[in-house]
Design a protein around this motif. Structure first.
Motif, PDB file in Angstrom:
ATOM      1  N   UNK A  37      -1.132 -10.253 -15.868  1.00 26.46           N
ATOM      2  CA  UNK A  37       0.287 -10.011 -15.595  1.00 26.46           C
ATOM      3  C   UNK A  37       0.511  -9.782 -14.099  1.00 26.46           C
ATOM      4  N   UNK A  38      -0.395  -9.072 -13.445  1.00 28.30           N
ATOM      5  CA  UNK A  38      -0.284  -8.846 -11.999  1.00 28.30           C
ATOM      6  C   UNK A  38      -0.354 -10.164 -11.240  1.00 28.30           C
ATOM      7  N   UNK A  39      -1.220 -11.059 -11.661  1.00 21.04           N
ATOM      8  CA  UNK A  39      -1.340 -12.369 -11.004  1.00 21.04           C
ATOM      9  C   UNK A  39      -0.059 -13.179 -11.180  1.00 21.04           C
ATOM     10  N   UNK A  40       0.533 -13.122 -12.351  1.00 18.12           N
ATOM     11  CA  UNK A  40       1.795 -13.830 -12.590  1.00 18.12           C
ATOM     12  C   UNK A  40       2.876 -13.295 -11.657  1.00 18.12           C
ATOM     13  N   UNK A  41       2.973 -11.967 -11.547  1.00 19.89           N
ATOM     14  CA  UNK A  41       3.971 -11.367 -10.658  1.00 19.89           C
ATOM     15  C   UNK A  41       3.736 -11.784  -9.205  1.00 19.89           C
ATOM     16  N   UNK A  42       2.488 -11.760  -8.770  1.00 19.17           N
ATOM     17  CA  UNK A  42       2.164 -12.145  -7.393  1.00 19.17           C
ATOM     18  C   UNK A  42       2.482 -13.617  -7.150  1.00 19.17           C
ATOM     19  N   UNK A  43       2.091 -14.466  -8.063  1.00 15.03           N
ATOM     20  CA  UNK A  43       2.352 -15.905  -7.909  1.00 15.03           C
ATOM     21  C   UNK A  43       3.850 -16.220  -7.923  1.00 15.03           C
ATOM     22  N   UNK A  44       4.627 -15.386  -8.605  1.00 18.81           N
ATOM     23  CA  UNK A  44       6.074 -15.604  -8.677  1.00 18.81           C
ATOM     24  C   UNK A  44       6.804 -15.063  -7.448  1.00 18.81           C
ATOM     25  N   UNK A  45       6.089 -14.325  -6.582  1.00 17.20           N
ATOM     26  CA  UNK A  45       6.702 -13.881  -5.336  1.00 17.20           C
ATOM     27  C   UNK A  45       6.676 -12.395  -5.068  1.00 17.20           C
ATOM     28  N   UNK A  46       6.060 -11.609  -5.924  1.00 16.76           N
ATOM     29  CA  UNK A  46       5.990 -10.169  -5.666  1.00 16.76           C
ATOM     30  C   UNK A  46       5.141  -9.908  -4.432  1.00 16.76           C
ATOM     31  N   UNK A  47       5.611  -8.999  -3.585  1.00 20.56           N
ATOM     32  CA  UNK A  47       4.839  -8.603  -2.410  1.00 20.56           C
ATOM     33  C   UNK A  47       3.791  -7.563  -2.774  1.00 20.56           C
ATOM     34  N   UNK A  48       4.071  -6.803  -3.832  1.00 18.18           N
ATOM     35  CA  UNK A  48       3.152  -5.762  -4.285  1.00 18.18           C
ATOM     36  C   UNK A  48       3.424  -5.492  -5.757  1.00 18.18           C
ATOM     37  N   UNK A  49       2.436  -4.908  -6.403  1.00 17.45           N
ATOM     38  CA  UNK A  49       2.621  -4.467  -7.786  1.00 17.45           C
ATOM     39  C   UNK A  49       2.276  -2.987  -7.873  1.00 17.45           C
ATOM     40  N   UNK A  50       2.969  -2.289  -8.747  1.00 14.98           N
ATOM     41  CA  UNK A  50       2.703  -0.881  -8.991  1.00 14.98           C
ATOM     42  C   UNK A  50       2.013  -0.784 -10.340  1.00 14.98           C
ATOM     43  N   UNK A  51       0.859  -0.127 -10.348  1.00 11.19           N
ATOM     44  CA  UNK A  51       0.065  -0.046 -11.567  1.00 11.19           C
ATOM     45  C   UNK A  51      -0.022   1.363 -12.123  1.00 11.19           C
ATOM     46  N   UNK A  52       0.773   2.270 -11.591  1.00 11.33           N
ATOM     47  CA  UNK A  52       0.639   3.670 -12.002  1.00 11.33           C
ATOM     48  C   UNK A  52       1.947   4.215 -12.545  1.00 11.33           C
ATOM     49  N   UNK A  53       1.833   5.260 -13.315  1.00  7.19           N
ATOM     50  CA  UNK A  53       2.985   6.015 -13.779  1.00  7.19           C
ATOM     51  C   UNK A  53       3.028   7.327 -13.017  1.00  7.19           C
TER      52      UNK A  53
END
Length: 70
Positions: free
Chosen positions: A39-55
Motif C-alpha cells: 500500500x505504501x508503494x502504491x501511495x508513493x507511485x501515485x505521487x505521495x511525498x511521504x507516508x505516515x505509518x504510525x498512530x
C-alpha cells in the motif's frame, strides 16, 4: 474508509490530490491491510511525498518536578 485498504481507490485519490496541489502530500496509511509495504508503494507511485505509518504515541511520564527548569 474503504479507500485506505483498496489499492485502486488509494491510487486514484492520491493521484487526484497530487494533481490538485503543489504542497507536500503526506498519506496516512491504514494498519488494516495485509501488506502495508504494498500500500505504501502504491501511495508513493501515485505521487505521495511521504507516508505516515504510525498512530498516536502515548505520552511518557515526566520525571521533572513541576516548575523545575528543563
Amino acid at each position: 474508509m474503504a479507500f485506505g485498504s483498496d489499492p485502486g481507490s488509494l491510487e486514484y485519490l492520491v493521484s487526484r490530490a497530487r494533481k490538485a496541489s503543489t504542497r507536500p502530500l503526506i498519506v496516512k496509511l491504514s494498519p488494516n491491510v495485509t501488506s502495508i509495504a504494498h500500500i505504501a508503494r502504491i501511495a508513493a507511485d501515485a505521487g505521495a511525498d511521504a507516508v505516515s505509518l504510525t498512530n498516536t504515541f502515548l505520552a511518557c511520564p515526566s520525571t521533572q518536578r513541576p516548575g523545575a527548569p528543563a
